[in-house]
Scaffold this motif. Structure first.
Motif, PDB file in Angstrom:
ATOM      1  N   ARG A   1       0.852  -1.196   0.000  1.00  0.00           N
ATOM      2  CA  ARG A   1       0.000   0.000   0.000  1.00  0.00           C
ATOM      3  C   ARG A   1       0.881   1.237   0.000  1.00  0.00           C
ATOM      4  O   ARG A   1       1.988   1.202   0.562  1.00  0.00           O
ATOM      5  CB  ARG A   1      -0.909   0.013   1.240  1.00  0.00           C
ATOM      6  N   GLY A   2       0.401   2.311  -0.599  1.00  0.00           N
ATOM      7  CA  GLY A   2       1.267   3.477  -0.641  1.00  0.00           C
ATOM      8  C   GLY A   2       0.566   4.796  -0.869  1.00  0.00           C
ATOM      9  O   GLY A   2      -0.505   4.856  -1.483  1.00  0.00           O
ATOM     10  N   PHE A   3       1.182   5.867  -0.354  1.00  0.00           N
ATOM     11  CA  PHE A   3       0.873   7.246  -0.715  1.00  0.00           C
ATOM     12  C   PHE A   3       1.907   7.649  -1.759  1.00  0.00           C
ATOM     13  O   PHE A   3       3.117   7.597  -1.489  1.00  0.00           O
ATOM     14  CB  PHE A   3       1.000   8.185   0.491  1.00  0.00           C
ATOM     15  N   ASP A   4       1.471   8.063  -2.932  1.00  0.00           N
ATOM     16  CA  ASP A   4       2.408   8.462  -3.986  1.00  0.00           C
ATOM     17  C   ASP A   4       2.392   9.977  -4.137  1.00  0.00           C
ATOM     18  O   ASP A   4       1.407  10.557  -4.582  1.00  0.00           O
ATOM     19  CB  ASP A   4       2.030   7.806  -5.313  1.00  0.00           C
ATOM     20  N   CYS A   5       3.498  10.596  -3.767  1.00  0.00           N
ATOM     21  CA  CYS A   5       3.674  12.032  -3.898  1.00  0.00           C
ATOM     22  C   CYS A   5       5.167  12.323  -3.805  1.00  0.00           C
ATOM     23  O   CYS A   5       5.941  11.447  -3.408  1.00  0.00           O
ATOM     24  CB  CYS A   5       2.897  12.782  -2.807  1.00  0.00           C
ATOM     25  N   PRO A   6       5.615  13.509  -4.221  1.00  0.00           N
ATOM     26  CA  PRO A   6       7.044  13.835  -4.060  1.00  0.00           C
ATOM     27  C   PRO A   6       7.449  13.749  -2.589  1.00  0.00           C
ATOM     28  O   PRO A   6       6.589  13.842  -1.708  1.00  0.00           O
ATOM     29  CB  PRO A   6       7.121  15.268  -4.599  1.00  0.00           C
ATOM     30  N   PRO A   7       8.755  13.546  -2.270  1.00  0.00           N
ATOM     31  CA  PRO A   7       9.899  13.532  -3.194  1.00  0.00           C
ATOM     32  C   PRO A   7      10.088  12.183  -3.860  1.00  0.00           C
ATOM     33  O   PRO A   7       9.689  11.154  -3.332  1.00  0.00           O
ATOM     34  CB  PRO A   7      11.076  13.836  -2.264  1.00  0.00           C
ATOM     35  N   TYR A   8      10.709  12.201  -5.065  1.00  0.00           N
ATOM     36  CA  TYR A   8      11.024  10.982  -5.792  1.00  0.00           C
ATOM     37  C   TYR A   8      12.534  10.794  -5.835  1.00  0.00           C
ATOM     38  O   TYR A   8      13.272  11.733  -6.098  1.00  0.00           O
ATOM     39  CB  TYR A   8      10.470  11.056  -7.219  1.00  0.00           C
ATOM     40  N   PHE A   9      12.986   9.563  -5.624  1.00  0.00           N
ATOM     41  CA  PHE A   9      14.412   9.248  -5.694  1.00  0.00           C
ATOM     42  C   PHE A   9      14.812   8.773  -7.079  1.00  0.00           C
ATOM     43  O   PHE A   9      15.980   8.596  -7.369  1.00  0.00           O
ATOM     44  CB  PHE A   9      14.781   8.182  -4.664  1.00  0.00           C
ATOM     45  N   ALA A  10      13.831   8.515  -7.950  1.00  0.00           N
ATOM     46  CA  ALA A  10      14.095   8.081  -9.320  1.00  0.00           C
ATOM     47  C   ALA A  10      13.056   8.723 -10.213  1.00  0.00           C
ATOM     48  O   ALA A  10      12.124   9.396  -9.733  1.00  0.00           O
ATOM     49  CB  ALA A  10      14.050   6.562  -9.424  1.00  0.00           C
ATOM     50  N   ASP A  11      13.186   8.544 -11.513  1.00  0.00           N
ATOM     51  CA  ASP A  11      12.237   9.110 -12.466  1.00  0.00           C
ATOM     52  C   ASP A  11      10.872   8.463 -12.234  1.00  0.00           C
ATOM     53  O   ASP A  11      10.703   7.257 -12.445  1.00  0.00           O
ATOM     54  CB  ASP A  11      12.715   8.842 -13.895  1.00  0.00           C
TER      55      ASP A  11
END
Length: 359
Positions: A136-146
């Protein structure tokens, strides 16, 4: 070439020499590898026998011959697969030992901080591979990859039956090309929802771990270091799991790609119109939809009005509900029909998001 089978470099080199030299002795191997001593060459050739890669070629055992690769390598592959499966079956027992040796949750030892970027990536993949039921996840910045690059581990785990539930923040579509990545995940089986804001970037792996990326201190070059907090079983992990479920219940479902070809036979919508409806149903505004479709916000507004006229819808929400209600674009509600009575609680959330996006 063969390191994946557990061969040392010298063993691989000796086997390759054996393949084109049917009778090769230690002296012959040294002639081809002058940096080796006779003792090293003899030891390497002898080590290939129990691996099933070579056999002694005469009664004295001075020369060796290679076993054909289709037989020898296939046996090594099976042995490696069996060993990996055996190790996987041992994970529950090993985890029990791991937790027995951990301090009680009142200490801070249930938190690990990973700072090296390579280690962050490796830990991420390890945790995904260890999950047996759900990620399960919250997807938002920051990103460590593209963020537009598909996660190969997620696609593999989805194919293996692991469930993925992901809540995306509105801002994710500000990343060029991100919508295509979302569609690929949904098509593979990911359950996706959208929230206006998310409190933190979070990933939960079954009920044994969670990750929280954080920004570190500024270094001498003016760049901020990166770190990830790994939370193991503890009251904090339980709280993070509960937080996800609260947001999941409140988030708007993100409908998937309609089935079929370029045109929906039941609705007459082209694929671009169907994609517009799905974004509209998810509650995105004109600017965000435009970024996802690669057009201007004024073009989105014009196409929305045209679509409303074709459907006989009086509001943006009705248009989205008629054709894209909770992912039913592919099912095709007849154009001009009114929304079904008895709107559910999920529809109420969807309606609220769509009305906010309209302003």
């Amino acid at each position: 070439m063969l390191e994946g089978l557990g061969l040392r470099p010298q063993q691989e080199q000796a086997y390759l020499h054996l393949l084109d030299n049917p009778r090769l002795s230690a002296a012959g191997l040294v002639a081809r590898r002058p940096e080796w001593t006779s003792a090293q060459a003899e030891a390497v050739l002898r080590s290939l026998v129990p691996l099933g890669l070579a056999v002694p070629n005469d009664q004295t055992g001075d020369t060796y011959a290679a076993i054909a690769p289709d037989v020898a390598l296939a046996a090594l592959v099976r042995a490696r697969v069996d060993a990996a499966r055996s190790a996987e079956r041992a994970v529950p027992e090993l985890m029990a030992l791991f937790w027995q040796g951990r301090p009680e949750p009142e200490s801070l030892h249930f938190i690990d901080v990973v700072t090296d970027e390579h280690s962050i990536t490796e830990r991420w993949y390890q945790l995904q591979r260890a999950a047996q039921r759900e990620v399960r996840g919250f997807d938002c910045p920051p990103y460590f990859a593209d963020p537009t690059d598909p996660d190969p581990i997620e696609l593999q785990r989805l194919a293996e039956g692991v469930s993925y539930r992901v809540i995306y923040a509105d801002e994710v579509l500000e990343q060029p090309g991100r919508w295509r990545d979302l569609e690929a995940g949904i098509a593979a089986g990911e359950q996706a929802r959208v929230a206006h804001r998310l409190p933190v970037k979070l990933t939960l792996f079954d009920d044994f771990a969670a990750t929280l990326p954080v920004k570190g201190q500024m270094d001498g070059a003016g760049e901020r270091s990166r770190a990830v907090i790994v939370v193991h079983r503890s009251p904090l992990l339980d709280a993070l799991s509960a937080l996800f479920e609260v947001y999941w219940d409140q988030a708007a479902p993100l409908p998937g790609e309609p089935d079929g070809g370029a045109t929906s036979t039941s609705t007459g919508l082209y694929a671009d119109d169907a994609r517009l409806v799905r974004l509209l149903a998810a509650g995105f505004g004109n600017e965000t939809i435009g970024r996802a479709l690669g057009v201007s916000s004024s073009t989105v507004q014009r196409r929305v009005h045209e679509l409303m006229e074709r459907l006989g819808a009086k509001t943006r929400f009705q248009a989205g509900l008629i054709l894209g209600r909770l992912g039913s674009v592919s099912k095709g509600t007849p154009a001009g029909s009114e929304p079904a009575a008895g709107v559910s609680a999920a529809d109420d959330r969807l309606a609220g998001r769509t009305r906010r996006a309209a302003h």
